[in-house]
Scaffold this active site. Structure first.
Site, PDB file in Angstrom:
ATOM      1  CG  PHE A  12      -1.691   1.245   1.443  1.00  0.00           C
ATOM      2  CD1 PHE A  12      -2.537   1.761   0.473  1.00  0.00           C
ATOM      3  CD2 PHE A  12      -1.575   1.923   2.650  1.00  0.00           C
ATOM      4  CE1 PHE A  12      -3.240   2.944   0.685  1.00  0.00           C
ATOM      5  CE2 PHE A  12      -2.273   3.090   2.879  1.00  0.00           C
ATOM      6  CZ  PHE A  12      -3.104   3.604   1.894  1.00  0.00           C
ATOM      7  CB  VAL A  13       3.356   2.605   2.389  1.00  0.00           C
ATOM      8  CG1 VAL A  13       4.387   3.734   2.424  1.00  0.00           C
ATOM      9  CG2 VAL A  13       2.343   2.795   3.516  1.00  0.00           C
ATOM     10  NE  ARG A  33       8.930 -13.310  -0.620  1.00  0.00           N
ATOM     11  CZ  ARG A  33       8.815 -13.808   0.582  1.00  0.00           C
ATOM     12  NH1 ARG A  33       8.193 -13.109   1.519  1.00  0.00           N
ATOM     13  NH2 ARG A  33       9.302 -14.993   0.885  1.00  0.00           N
ATOM     14  CB  ILE A  51      13.987  -8.356   1.331  1.00  0.00           C
ATOM     15  CG1 ILE A  51      13.033  -8.361   2.525  1.00  0.00           C
ATOM     16  CG2 ILE A  51      13.274  -7.895   0.069  1.00  0.00           C
ATOM     17  CD1 ILE A  51      12.520  -6.980   2.889  1.00  0.00           C
ATOM     18  CB  ALA A  71      10.340  -3.890   1.626  1.00  0.00           C
ATOM     19  NE  ARG A  73       7.214 -11.872  10.531  1.00  0.00           N
ATOM     20  CZ  ARG A  73       6.803 -13.029  10.004  1.00  0.00           C
ATOM     21  NH1 ARG A  73       7.158 -13.340   8.769  1.00  0.00           N
ATOM     22  NH2 ARG A  73       6.054 -13.871  10.704  1.00  0.00           N
ATOM     23  CE1 TYR A 141       5.992  -3.324  10.998  1.00  0.00           C
ATOM     24  CE2 TYR A 141       4.900  -1.887  12.581  1.00  0.00           C
ATOM     25  CZ  TYR A 141       5.406  -2.119  11.317  1.00  0.00           C
ATOM     26  OH  TYR A 141       5.325  -1.135  10.371  1.00  0.00           O
TER      27      TYR A 141
END
Length: 310
Positions: A12-13, A33, A51, A71, A73, A141
């Site tokens: 999205f970003v 990816r 990555i 990018a 997770r 995160y």
């Protein structure tokens, strides 16, 4: 013509950053990816695979002036498991550091990192978060994002790479994921929403095009070098105000009804996704405004109109 590498270009970003930089006249290298799209006059697509792999970034920063690293997770339900924490570190910390080192080796001038307001914490009281506040990451995160920031500034110190960190809150816009998508779906279906009494919290949000505008400022302004910036729209809003504004932009009734907050808080203990809709999380964007002279191009109402137009 300057060239920017945007990682996470299928997200999205990242996808919004590709569009914004291309529209501003940059040559864009878009790293995904897998499943890269056909190249155009403005955008060169690169499939980089996993990555977290040691050589994923080989050759991808050659000839690039700036990296916008989106990018990552992102959140998963059971991110406390040891293997989940390791995966967050491998993707969000180690891979970020390798990309920065590769960029520095290839002569890239600037590295803009999309971090998260979660680095600061999950909720605020009377005063909003600023860059001066001690970090309080709350999950694997946000902890990995803070570790990545530290790794990038270490690379900057050792190599001269110019690093800029942006910490956004909830990002909204067309195809936005998470709680924004959930609220939009509920409003579109005409479901009653139990947030009428949640009119005293305050949450900062950022329209995706405001965020990408801030990215472009950080990619070019010399005053941004080696700084962290919190980025958001203008005034924060309550959950009830946000629902009303979304419904108005969608040309739908908001259908808010008052459920006592203690009942919602008990529900939030069982359904974690509800918690951010009840608490306050306010961002002080004074540094971004003062140091770079940046102001968001869109108000909340304008951002929502663009989000739901058509």
């Amino acid at each position: 013509m300057a060239t920017v590498l945007v990682t996470g270009a299928a997200g999205f970003v990242g996808a919004a950053a590709v569009r914004a930089f291309a529209a501003a006249g940059w040559s864009v290298r878009a790293a995904v990816r897998a499943g890269a799209q056909p190249n155009t006059s403005r955008v060169e697509w690169r499939a980089v695979g996993d990555i977290a792999a040691p050589h994923a970034w080989d050759g991808v920063t050659r000839g690039v002036d700036c990296v916008v690293h989106a990018a990552a997770r992102v959140h998963i339900r059971q991110d406390r498991a040891p293997e989940a924490r390791a995966a967050f570190h491998d993707v969000n910390v180690a891979a970020t550091r390798r990309l920065a080192l590769q960029a520095a080796s290839d002569g890239v001038r600037r590295f803009v990192f999309v971090s998260s307001i979660g680095v600061n914490g999950t909720r605020t009281g009377a005063r909003g978060y600023s860059e001066a506040d001690p970090p309080q990451p709350h999950n694997a995160y946000s902890k990995s994002k803070l570790e990545a920031e530290h790794a990038l500034f270490d690379v900057a110190r050792d190599t001269g790479l110019e690093v800029v960190v942006l910490r956004p809150p909830l990002v909204y816009g067309r195809d936005a994921p998470g709680n924004f998508r959930m609220l939009a779906k509920w409003i579109a279906r005409g479901w009653p929403l139990p947030f009428g009494a949640i009119d005293d919290n305050r949450r900062s949000v950022v329209f995706i095009e405001n965020l990408t505008d801030a990215m472009r400022a950080c990619a070019t302004d010399a005053r941004a070098v080696n700084k962290v910036f919190l980025v958001a729209d203008g005034e924060p809003v309550s959950t009830a105000q946000l629902v009303r504004a979304m419904a108005a932009a969608m040309r739908r009734p908001s259908r808010l009804w008052n459920v006592p907050k203690p009942l919602l808080e008990r529900a939030a203990d069982a359904v974690g996704a509800l918690r951010p809709l009840l608490d306050s999380l306010v961002i002080d964007t004074a540094r971004l405004r003062h140091d770079l002279g940046w102001t968001p191009p869109y108000t909340l109402e304008q951002g929502l109109e663009k989000t739901f137009a058509g």
